[in-house]
Design a protein around this motif. Sequence first.
Motif, short mmCIF file in Angstrom:
data_model
loop_
_atom_site.label_atom_id
_atom_site.label_comp_id
_atom_site.label_asym_id
_atom_site.label_seq_id
_atom_site.Cartn_x
_atom_site.Cartn_y
_atom_site.Cartn_z
N PRO A 62 70.63 72.17 5.29
CA PRO A 62 70.71 71.96 3.84
C PRO A 62 70.25 73.15 3.00
N SER A 63 69.36 73.98 3.52
CA SER A 63 68.83 75.08 2.72
C SER A 63 69.60 76.39 2.88
N VAL A 64 70.58 76.41 3.75
CA VAL A 64 71.42 77.60 3.92
C VAL A 64 72.77 77.26 3.32
N GLY A 65 73.04 77.83 2.15
CA GLY A 65 74.21 77.44 1.38
C GLY A 65 75.54 77.99 1.86
N ASP A 66 75.56 79.19 2.39
CA ASP A 66 76.80 79.84 2.76
C ASP A 66 77.28 79.36 4.13
N ALA A 67 78.52 78.90 4.20
CA ALA A 67 79.06 78.33 5.44
C ALA A 67 79.10 79.36 6.56
N GLU A 68 79.46 80.61 6.27
CA GLU A 68 79.51 81.63 7.31
C GLU A 68 78.11 81.99 7.80
N GLN A 69 77.13 82.01 6.91
CA GLN A 69 75.74 82.24 7.34
C GLN A 69 75.27 81.12 8.25
N ASP A 116 66.00 80.03 5.21
CA ASP A 116 65.16 78.87 5.46
C ASP A 116 65.95 77.83 6.27
N ALA A 117 65.67 77.78 7.55
CA ALA A 117 66.31 76.79 8.42
C ALA A 117 65.30 75.77 8.93
N ASP A 118 64.11 75.76 8.32
CA ASP A 118 63.07 74.84 8.77
C ASP A 118 63.42 73.38 8.55
N ASP A 119 64.36 73.11 7.63
CA ASP A 119 64.74 71.72 7.36
C ASP A 119 65.99 71.30 8.11
N ALA A 120 66.35 72.06 9.14
CA ALA A 120 67.51 71.70 9.96
C ALA A 120 67.33 70.30 10.54
N ALA A 121 68.42 69.56 10.58
CA ALA A 121 68.43 68.25 11.23
C ALA A 121 69.55 68.27 12.26
N ILE A 122 69.26 67.76 13.44
CA ILE A 122 70.23 67.82 14.53
C ILE A 122 70.45 66.44 15.11
N ASP A 123 71.71 66.05 15.16
CA ASP A 123 72.11 64.83 15.86
C ASP A 123 72.71 65.27 17.19
N ALA A 124 72.02 64.95 18.27
CA ALA A 124 72.47 65.35 19.60
C ALA A 124 73.11 64.16 20.31
N ARG A 125 74.26 64.43 20.91
CA ARG A 125 74.95 63.42 21.73
C ARG A 125 75.11 64.00 23.12
N VAL A 126 74.61 63.30 24.11
CA VAL A 126 74.75 63.72 25.50
C VAL A 126 75.53 62.63 26.22
N ALA A 127 76.70 63.01 26.70
CA ALA A 127 77.58 62.06 27.37
C ALA A 127 77.55 62.28 28.88
N LEU A 128 77.49 61.20 29.61
CA LEU A 128 77.61 61.22 31.06
C LEU A 128 79.10 61.07 31.36
#
Length: 144
Positions: free
Chosen positions: A104-111, A73-85
Motif C-alpha cells: 500500500p505504501s509503494v504507489g508506482d506499479a513498476e516499483q 516503505d514496504a513495512d506495511d506489506a501484506a501477503i496472502d500465501a497459498r500452498v497447494a499440494l
Amino acid sequence: MTKPLYTAEAHVTGGRAQGHGRTTDGRLEVDLRQPKELGGDGEGTNPEQLFAIGYAACFATVLSLVGRSRNLDADDAAIDARVALVPSGTGAFGLAVRLGIALPSVGDAEQCADLVRTAHLMCPYSNATRGNIDVTLVVNGAAV
C-alpha cells in the motif's frame, strides 16, 4: 557450508495425519491433522499451512529490507500465501505456491513489481524452492 546465522529445531511424532509437532524451544506446539479435503478431520494444522506462514513471513521481511535499501516503505506489506499440494502424476506429490502481495505504501506499479522480483531473488524460501516448486507472484492484483 557457511556457519548458519540461526537453526530452528523441531520434533514431530505421528506425521501429518495424527501427529504432534513442537519446537525444541517450546515456542511453537501444534497438533498435526489432515485437512478435510484430504479425508482428515481438519482439527489441527498441516505442513502446507505452516509452510505458507513461514514463506509469507520471510518474504515480507525481505521486502521490507529491500524497500529500505531503495528508500521505499514496504513495512506495511501484506501477503496472502497459498500452498497447494499437487499430485505429480507419478505417485509422488509436489507443492505450488501463490504469494499475493499488497504494497500500500509503494504507489508506482513498476516499483512494486521490481521490489517483489528483487525480494524473490533474495528470500531464503524463494531460493530453496526455485526450480522445485512453481511460485506465482502477484503484487497489488497484477502478476509479476
